[in-house]
Design a protein around this motif. Structure first.
Motif, PDB file in Angstrom:
ATOM      1  N   THR A 171       0.811  -1.217   0.000  1.00 31.24           N
ATOM      2  CA  THR A 171       0.000   0.000   0.000  1.00 31.24           C
ATOM      3  C   THR A 171       0.842   1.264   0.000  1.00 31.24           C
ATOM      4  O   THR A 171       0.310   2.359  -0.168  1.00 31.24           O
ATOM      5  N   ASP A 172       2.147   1.133   0.192  1.00 31.82           N
ATOM      6  CA  ASP A 172       3.028   2.299   0.264  1.00 31.82           C
ATOM      7  C   ASP A 172       3.874   2.423  -1.002  1.00 31.82           C
ATOM      8  O   ASP A 172       4.113   1.436  -1.694  1.00 31.82           O
ATOM      9  N   PRO A 173       4.348   3.631  -1.309  1.00 32.08           N
ATOM     10  CA  PRO A 173       5.231   3.800  -2.463  1.00 32.08           C
ATOM     11  C   PRO A 173       6.607   3.176  -2.204  1.00 32.08           C
ATOM     12  O   PRO A 173       7.162   3.311  -1.112  1.00 32.08           O
ATOM     13  N   PHE A 174       7.136   2.485  -3.221  1.00 30.21           N
ATOM     14  CA  PHE A 174       8.486   1.943  -3.153  1.00 30.21           C
ATOM     15  C   PHE A 174       9.231   2.267  -4.437  1.00 30.21           C
ATOM     16  O   PHE A 174       8.638   2.354  -5.508  1.00 30.21           O
ATOM     17  N   LEU A 175      10.530   2.451  -4.284  1.00 28.87           N
ATOM     18  CA  LEU A 175      11.391   2.831  -5.395  1.00 28.87           C
ATOM     19  C   LEU A 175      12.516   1.811  -5.520  1.00 28.87           C
ATOM     20  O   LEU A 175      13.163   1.465  -4.532  1.00 28.87           O
ATOM     21  N   VAL A 197       7.122  -0.124 -19.494  1.00 28.72           N
ATOM     22  CA  VAL A 197       6.579  -1.203 -18.669  1.00 28.72           C
ATOM     23  C   VAL A 197       7.495  -1.408 -17.472  1.00 28.72           C
ATOM     24  O   VAL A 197       8.709  -1.598 -17.625  1.00 28.72           O
ATOM     25  N   ILE A 198       6.915  -1.326 -16.287  1.00 26.61           N
ATOM     26  CA  ILE A 198       7.649  -1.556 -15.047  1.00 26.61           C
ATOM     27  C   ILE A 198       6.971  -2.705 -14.301  1.00 26.61           C
ATOM     28  O   ILE A 198       5.837  -2.574 -13.847  1.00 26.61           O
ATOM     29  N   VAL A 199       7.643  -3.805 -14.228  1.00 21.52           N
ATOM     30  CA  VAL A 199       7.131  -5.009 -13.540  1.00 21.52           C
ATOM     31  C   VAL A 199       5.687  -5.293 -13.988  1.00 21.52           C
ATOM     32  O   VAL A 199       4.742  -5.184 -13.197  1.00 21.52           O
ATOM     33  N   GLU A 200       5.538  -5.569 -15.255  1.00 21.66           N
ATOM     34  CA  GLU A 200       4.280  -6.058 -15.825  1.00 21.66           C
ATOM     35  C   GLU A 200       3.180  -5.011 -15.929  1.00 21.66           C
ATOM     36  O   GLU A 200       2.037  -5.340 -16.267  1.00 21.66           O
ATOM     37  N   ARG A 201       3.478  -3.757 -15.650  1.00 22.93           N
ATOM     38  CA  ARG A 201       2.463  -2.705 -15.736  1.00 22.93           C
ATOM     39  C   ARG A 201       2.946  -1.592 -16.658  1.00 22.93           C
ATOM     40  O   ARG A 201       4.060  -1.081 -16.497  1.00 22.93           O
ATOM     41  N   ALA A 202       2.090  -1.222 -17.633  1.00 16.76           N
ATOM     42  CA  ALA A 202       2.435  -0.187 -18.603  1.00 16.76           C
ATOM     43  C   ALA A 202       2.079   1.194 -18.057  1.00 16.76           C
ATOM     44  O   ALA A 202       1.065   1.367 -17.378  1.00 16.76           O
ATOM     45  N   HIS A 203       2.923   2.172 -18.354  1.00 17.23           N
ATOM     46  CA  HIS A 203       2.691   3.554 -17.946  1.00 17.23           C
ATOM     47  C   HIS A 203       2.910   4.466 -19.151  1.00 17.23           C
ATOM     48  O   HIS A 203       3.938   4.379 -19.829  1.00 17.23           O
ATOM     49  N   ARG A 204       1.944   5.336 -19.392  1.00 14.53           N
ATOM     50  CA  ARG A 204       2.094   6.326 -20.443  1.00 14.53           C
ATOM     51  C   ARG A 204       2.854   7.526 -19.890  1.00 14.53           C
ATOM     52  O   ARG A 204       2.438   8.132 -18.904  1.00 14.53           O
ATOM     53  N   THR A 205       3.942   7.863 -20.526  1.00 11.88           N
ATOM     54  CA  THR A 205       4.816   8.924 -20.031  1.00 11.88           C
ATOM     55  C   THR A 205       5.258   9.829 -21.175  1.00 11.88           C
ATOM     56  O   THR A 205       5.020   9.536 -22.343  1.00 11.88           O
ATOM     57  N   TRP A 216       8.101   7.966 -13.315  1.00 16.84           N
ATOM     58  CA  TRP A 216       8.044   6.512 -13.172  1.00 16.84           C
ATOM     59  C   TRP A 216       9.431   5.879 -13.303  1.00 16.84           C
ATOM     60  O   TRP A 216       9.726   4.849 -12.688  1.00 16.84           O
ATOM     61  N   GLN A 217      10.263   6.499 -14.113  1.00 14.72           N
ATOM     62  CA  GLN A 217      11.572   5.908 -14.372  1.00 14.72           C
ATOM     63  C   GLN A 217      12.553   7.034 -14.665  1.00 14.72           C
ATOM     64  O   GLN A 217      12.177   8.065 -15.227  1.00 14.72           O
ATOM     65  N   SER A 218      13.801   6.851 -14.267  1.00 13.41           N
ATOM     66  CA  SER A 218      14.796   7.874 -14.574  1.00 13.41           C
ATOM     67  C   SER A 218      16.191   7.264 -14.594  1.00 13.41           C
ATOM     68  O   SER A 218      16.432   6.168 -14.082  1.00 13.41           O
ATOM     69  N   ARG A 219      17.086   8.014 -15.218  1.00 16.81           N
ATOM     70  CA  ARG A 219      18.524   7.720 -15.145  1.00 16.81           C
ATOM     71  C   ARG A 219      19.181   9.060 -14.873  1.00 16.81           C
ATOM     72  O   ARG A 219      19.165   9.957 -15.723  1.00 16.81           O
ATOM     73  N   GLN A 220      19.735   9.219 -13.660  1.00 15.34           N
ATOM     74  CA  GLN A 220      20.229  10.517 -13.238  1.00 15.34           C
ATOM     75  C   GLN A 220      21.638  10.389 -12.672  1.00 15.34           C
ATOM     76  O   GLN A 220      21.956   9.467 -11.930  1.00 15.34           O
ATOM     77  N   TRP A 221      22.449  11.399 -12.994  1.00 18.87           N
ATOM     78  CA  TRP A 221      23.838  11.432 -12.543  1.00 18.87           C
ATOM     79  C   TRP A 221      23.891  11.900 -11.097  1.00 18.87           C
ATOM     80  O   TRP A 221      23.293  12.908 -10.730  1.00 18.87           O
ATOM     81  N   ALA A 222      24.631  11.162 -10.281  1.00 17.24           N
ATOM     82  CA  ALA A 222      24.733  11.474  -8.854  1.00 17.24           C
ATOM     83  C   ALA A 222      26.122  11.940  -8.468  1.00 17.24           C
ATOM     84  O   ALA A 222      26.482  11.904  -7.292  1.00 17.24           O
ATOM     85  N   THR A 230       5.517   1.231  -7.079  1.00 17.35           N
ATOM     86  CA  THR A 230       4.130   1.393  -6.636  1.00 17.35           C
ATOM     87  C   THR A 230       3.847   2.863  -6.464  1.00 17.35           C
ATOM     88  O   THR A 230       4.752   3.673  -6.229  1.00 17.35           O
ATOM     89  N   GLU A 231       2.563   3.221  -6.559  1.00 15.07           N
ATOM     90  CA  GLU A 231       2.181   4.632  -6.389  1.00 15.07           C
ATOM     91  C   GLU A 231       2.164   5.015  -4.917  1.00 15.07           C
ATOM     92  O   GLU A 231       2.312   6.177  -4.588  1.00 15.07           O
TER      93      GLU A 231
END
Length: 219
Positions: free
Chosen positions: A54-58, A162-170, A199-205, A218-219
């Motif tokens: 039920t909670d957001p996870f990254l 698609v992230i773990v079997e779920r499609a997202h329009r972005t 939903w997804q990113s690639r970022q320089w740290a 998850t949302e």
């Protein structure tokens, strides 16, 4: 190095995180052990497992080392600058912090990004425009060096991921940033403006950590 190892393998649970670690933590730890022994590829979580949460996870992958962690939201806050600040935390208190989905800080990894000024705007998910970025990076001698980048932002248009079997329009946003002393950094964001989620990113740290790949599970 020790802190980094803890971030990437620490899946034993913490306040508010037991459901995730109970269901997938054992599998992740077993997969990491198998990979170290050279026997198996990384296991993937399933949508059935994630649908019980039920909670957001990254999911965060340190690209340079090809190892990952699962993070939960620790705090959400605002300050005098535009955008919402969300801190994502691992079980062992390593964190990454984002403003409107744009990375602004890390802690507990080594060579951390201490703070950042990034081009975001109120109510806009992801970077709002090109312009100057400033990153304060912890160096090997425990001093802080500031890196200044000049960035151009390009909207590459709609993209379904698609992230773990779920499609997202972005919409896929690409950021190309040049450093004052030479060198180029490229960041990518897959943004759902309607939900206010990257939903997804690639970022320089920073030069020590390199690139972080993130997927919102998850949302």
């Amino acid at each position: 190095a020790a802190c980094l190892a803890l971030l990437l393998t620490g899946c034993s649970g913490g306040t508010g995180t037991t459901p995730l670690y109970t269901q997938i933590g054992g599998a992740v730890r077993a997969t990491i052990a198998a990979r170290k022994a050279g026997r198996a590829p990384r296991a993937e979580v399933t949508r059935a497992q994630l649908d019980t949460l039920t909670d957001p996870f990254l999911e965060v992958t340190v690209e340079r080392r090809d190892i990952l962690a699962y993070l939960f939201i620790s705090t959400i806050r605002r300050d005098d600058s535009p955008g919402e600040i969300v801190q994502w935390r691992s079980d062992d208190d390593a964190t990454i912090t984002m403003r409107n989905g744009v990375l602004i800080a890390t802690r507990g990894i080594g060579g951390d990004m201490i703070s950042s000024v990034v081009p975001v705007a109120e109510g806009v998910t992801g970077p709002a425009h090109g312009g100057e970025r400033r990153h304060d990076i912890r160096t090997g001698n425990l001093q802080i060096a500031q890196l200044v980048l000049a960035c151009d932002l390009t909207d590459l248009g709609p993209e379904t991921i698609v992230i773990v079997e779920r499609a997202h329009r972005t919409r896929h946003l690409a950021e190309r940033c040049a450093a004052e002393g030479g060198g180029v950094v490229e960041n990518d964001y897959w943004v759902d403006s309607a939900r206010g989620i990257v939903w997804q990113s690639r970022q320089w740290a920073g030069p020590h950590i390199g690139y972080l790949r993130t997927r919102r599970l998850t949302e």
